[in-house]
Design an enzyme around this catalytic site. Structure first.
Site, PDB file in Angstrom:
ATOM      1  N   GLU A  87     -51.408  -1.379   7.995  1.00  0.00           N
ATOM      2  CA  GLU A  87     -51.736  -0.312   7.058  1.00  0.00           C
ATOM      3  C   GLU A  87     -53.027  -0.715   6.359  1.00  0.00           C
ATOM      4  OE1 GLU A  87     -49.708   2.341   3.485  1.00  0.00           O
ATOM      5  OE2 GLU A  87     -49.260   0.199   3.618  1.00  0.00           O
ATOM      6  N   ASP A  94     -47.312  -3.642   5.990  1.00  0.00           N
ATOM      7  CA  ASP A  94     -47.513  -2.801   4.819  1.00  0.00           C
ATOM      8  C   ASP A  94     -48.642  -3.346   3.950  1.00  0.00           C
ATOM      9  OD1 ASP A  94     -46.440  -0.640   2.947  1.00  0.00           O
ATOM     10  OD2 ASP A  94     -46.321  -2.410   1.664  1.00  0.00           O
TER      11      ASP A  94
END
Length: 534
Positions: free
Chosen positions: A259, A209
């Site tokens: 990401e 993330d």
């Protein structure tokens, strides 16, 4: 071209179809209104029949759930709302027996304010070793009443919060998500141990993330628009972190997907060098409007930026942070606003569904891996969540102007005539399902040869079985204006018509699958895609 990726990892991830599971909304196994691991385990036959290669789970760890689980309090424990660590291990094993791998989500930029480290830092006070794990600083102004710098938030609102002893701490997201100090060796060591913990439990990969945000300018200098380098995005120190992570992944034959969203393609490609991340999400494609020239340019740019480092592209139409594809494509303007989270923006569901079906075939035909967010295979639209039921912090931090992301997180419909559409709870689930949700239920779509679910199942079956999809490059074919046509391998062709007039198909080739009916003469109507095999 760079050397191929590590010989310690097989290549399943280069062409995989990966299904994103948002656990709270997938299936409820214990009837408490919240999706859980028991619910996912009951649906493994469904996922196997769908034809996916892996499942990516958004965070399932212990969390106050201020930001949908991305505020992690303990990376080694499953949140009781979802189940137990033993259940997670069973799920990983049962999925593997079904031919499906598991990818977990790691959130390295920040932790929950309930994490033991942060609670200790608050108790220890200014100047303590505990506070060195985060970014605590005195404020500016005569009495320290101003934040230490002007950094913009990834959400709306401030990035600094002041604690009672006068110091401020950094949080690029919500105040409940304090940023970690990645210059501290203990932070690096802890995350390396967390990676090993999950690889040893059988996961095949890790999604990272906010992968470009971890390292910060040590001076915490003010952000100045247009001035490089950015003080907290894409710092060079990140690459040393990911090289150390890659060595761990190679030990376990694991893979990473980051990401990473950067406007500079050269800077983006650095994360995909053979000794760093295996793949990174392709947000430019997700954000591209339904326009043939821009879609083709985005596809070309994506393939070009991956080629020098030998990494496969990833393709995705939707995830847990953006407006669902059917709603987004049903609007007049399908681009410019990446998420299009706006109140009351009109959308034509018939138009959106037709385009979403064509986009599914386009996406599944491109070289590389593909991600399918849960419910996309059902053609779910964005749900209107009542104001008093919205939970997403983006809504509250925007002062109520942004509806937030809950509309794409509403629990899935499984059985049309059951309570909560078969989600598994006798009452209302954690987010309310809108009226008419049963029309999208799995049981109804399974019996309908023209449904979105049938389209996805057949397309994924063909994608796995037709040789042209196995690593063959993309070659564009001559086509009329508004039509996209390309070949994968010697005999597989994909044609997508975005023009107003029907398009003539190539003279040679049998139709493998079409997103909608062809015209009587065999021409391809507007907003329709087809795969041909010659």
């Amino acid at each position: 071209m760079a050397a191929p990726h590590s010989e310690h990892t097989d290549d399943w991830w280069r062409t995989a179809a990966i299904y994103q599971v948002y656990p709270r909304s997938f299936a409820d196994g214990d009837g408490d209104g919240t999706g859980d691991l028991a619910g996912v385990r009951t649906k493994l036959p469904y996922l196997a029949e769908l034809g996916v290669d892996a499942l990516w789970f958004t965070p399932w760890y212990v969390s106050p759930l201020v930001d949908g689980g991305y505020d992690v309090a303990d990376y080694r424990t499953i949140d009781p709302a979802f189940g137990t660590l033993a259940e997670a291990e069973k799920l990983i094993g049962e999925a593997r027996e079904s031919g499906i791998r598991v990818i977990v989500d790691i959130v390295p930029n920040h932790v929950s304010d309930q994490h033991a480290w942060f609670r200790a830092a608050l108790e220890a006070g200014p100047g303590s070793p505990e506070r060195e794990l985060f970014h605590f600083r005195p404020g500016r102004g005569e009495k320290g009443e101003l934040p230490p710098n002007n950094w913009p938030s990834q959400f709306a609102g401030r990035t600094w919060t002041r604690v009672p002893d006068g110091e401020w701490y950094l949080h690029l997201f919500t105040p409940e998500q304090p940023d970690l100090n990645w210059a501290h060796p203990a932070v690096r060591r802890e995350h390396e141990e967390v990676l090993r913990f999950w690889f040893e439990r059988g996961v095949a990969g890790v999604r990272i993330d906010s992968a470009a945000l971890l390292a910060k300018d040590p001076a915490l200098a003010d952000f100045v628009e247009g001035v490089d380098p950015h003080p907290y995005i894409d710092q060079d120190e990140l690459h040393d972190i990911y090289r150390s992570w890659r060595a761990i992944a190679d030990e376990y034959r694991g893979v990473f997907v980051g990401e990473v969203w950067l406007p500079d393609s050269d800077r983006f490609a650095r994360y995909l060098r053979p000794d760093e991340l295996h793949t990174a999400f392709n947000f430019n494609f997700l954000a591209c409007p339904w326009e043939p020239d821009r879609l083709r340019r985005t596809i070309d740019d994506t393939l070009a930026e991956h080629a020098p480092v030998g990494a496969p592209a990833t393709w995705v139409l939707c995830n847990h942070d953006v407006t669902r594809t059917v709603t987004r494509y049903g609007r007049e303007d399908t681009g410019f606003d990446f998420a299009q989270k706006t109140f009351g923006t009109p959308s034509d569901p018939a138009l959106g569904t037709r385009r979403a079906r064509a986009a599914a075939l386009l996406t599944l035909a491109l070289p590389g891996s593909v991600y399918v967010y849960q419910g996309e295979e059902l053609g779910l639209p964005e749900a209107d969540v009542p104001l008093d039921r919205i939970q997403d912090p983006m809504h509250f931090r925007s002062g109520g102007t942004d509806p937030g992301r809950d509309g794409c997180r509403v629990p899935l419909p499984w059985v049309a005539d059951a309570a909560a559409c078969g989600f598994g709870t006798p009452g209302e689930p954690w987010l309310p399902q809108p009226e008419g949700w049963s029309a999208y239920a799995v049981d109804r779509q399974s019996a309908d040869p023209a449904s979105m679910l049938t389209l996805y199942r057949e397309a994924l079956r063909l994608r796995r079985g037709v040789p042209g999809f196995r690593g063959e490059p993309l070659t564009w074919l001559p086509s009329e204006r508004g039509v996209m046509a390309f070949r994968r391998g010697p005999g597989l062709t994909c044609v997508v018509n975005l023009a107003e007039e029907p398009a003539e198909l190539p003279a040679h080739g049998d139709v493998l699958i079409a997103s909608g009916p062809l015209d009587e003469g065999g021409a391809l109507p507007q907003d329709t895609a087809v795969w041909l095999l010659s």
